[in-house]
Write a protein that holds these residues in place. Sequence first.
Motif, PDB file in Angstrom:
ATOM      1  N   GLY A 107       0.866   1.558   9.465  1.00 34.84           N
ATOM      2  CA  GLY A 107       0.637   0.116   9.544  1.00 34.84           C
ATOM      3  C   GLY A 107       1.911  -0.700   9.461  1.00 34.84           C
ATOM      4  O   GLY A 107       2.071  -1.685  10.190  1.00 34.84           O
ATOM      5  N   ALA A 108       2.821  -0.313   8.579  1.00 39.35           N
ATOM      6  CA  ALA A 108       4.097  -1.033   8.490  1.00 39.35           C
ATOM      7  C   ALA A 108       4.891  -0.879   9.784  1.00 39.35           C
ATOM      8  O   ALA A 108       5.469  -1.850  10.293  1.00 39.35           O
ATOM      9  N   THR A 109       4.892   0.318  10.331  1.00 37.67           N
ATOM     10  CA  THR A 109       5.592   0.553  11.594  1.00 37.67           C
ATOM     11  C   THR A 109       4.952  -0.227  12.734  1.00 37.67           C
ATOM     12  O   THR A 109       5.649  -0.849  13.547  1.00 37.67           O
ATOM     13  N   THR A 110       3.636  -0.227  12.777  1.00 42.75           N
ATOM     14  CA  THR A 110       2.923  -0.969  13.821  1.00 42.75           C
ATOM     15  C   THR A 110       3.178  -2.462  13.706  1.00 42.75           C
ATOM     16  O   THR A 110       3.328  -3.155  14.715  1.00 42.75           O
ATOM     17  N   ILE A 135       0.838  -1.209   0.000  1.00 46.71           N
ATOM     18  CA  ILE A 135       0.000   0.000   0.000  1.00 46.71           C
ATOM     19  C   ILE A 135       0.867   1.251   0.000  1.00 46.71           C
ATOM     20  O   ILE A 135       0.598   2.209  -0.729  1.00 46.71           O
ATOM     21  N   THR A 136       1.927   1.258   0.794  1.00 48.32           N
ATOM     22  CA  THR A 136       2.817   2.418   0.857  1.00 48.32           C
ATOM     23  C   THR A 136       3.491   2.672  -0.487  1.00 48.32           C
ATOM     24  O   THR A 136       3.583   3.820  -0.933  1.00 48.32           O
ATOM     25  N   VAL A 137       3.927   1.615  -1.141  1.00 50.49           N
ATOM     26  CA  VAL A 137       4.592   1.775  -2.442  1.00 50.49           C
ATOM     27  C   VAL A 137       3.620   2.315  -3.489  1.00 50.49           C
ATOM     28  O   VAL A 137       3.939   3.260  -4.223  1.00 50.49           O
ATOM     29  N   GLY A 151      -0.593   3.233   5.392  1.00 52.38           N
ATOM     30  CA  GLY A 151       0.463   2.297   5.007  1.00 52.38           C
ATOM     31  C   GLY A 151       1.724   2.458   5.834  1.00 52.38           C
ATOM     32  O   GLY A 151       2.311   1.480   6.304  1.00 52.38           O
ATOM     33  N   VAL A 152       2.131   3.696   6.034  1.00 51.22           N
ATOM     34  CA  VAL A 152       3.348   3.946   6.817  1.00 51.22           C
ATOM     35  C   VAL A 152       3.138   3.585   8.284  1.00 51.22           C
ATOM     36  O   VAL A 152       3.965   2.899   8.905  1.00 51.22           O
TER      37      VAL A 152
END
Length: 165
Positions: free
Chosen positions: A79-82, A24-26, A76-77
């Motif tokens: 969520g990836a960190t979490t 999602i972030t990409v 996205g950012v």
Amino acid sequence: MASGGSKSVASILLALNLVLYLVITVIASWAVNHGVDRSRETASRLPIPARIFPIYFPIGNNMATGFFIIFSLIAGVVGATTSLTGLHNLSQWNAPNLNAAAVSSFTTWALTVLAMGFACKEIELGWTDSNLRTLEIFTIIVTATQMLCTGVIHVGVSEAPSITY
């Protein structure tokens, strides 16, 4: 042992969510870059209210696109960190770390639900680019998996050993 089952399910869901949030972030980052590159030429042909609208993206056919992309990028950012910190917290498997994982998981789910709301609005309003449809699909899928992950972590909180000081 119930806690071992919760721990393994939560770990699998966090790893899956990490991959989904990175995708999602990409895609959202690409959309922001594409929108910034093409906004000058596209916005110059719009009438005045839309021309000065700060979140206009030329790849969507409606004004919900900008909000959807921005909130997807934020979700996205976060969520990836979490997911990364959640994997670390699950490895500890004690009450303070699981409570931290539960709170951050719930916050991420709330942001993802917000992005999913804009994805649903995008779908309702009509045709979008294939990249945006991919982003919409991933956002809807990760909303469901994040909700499951949040629930499993909350179950783990009730099963975790508490530390008394």
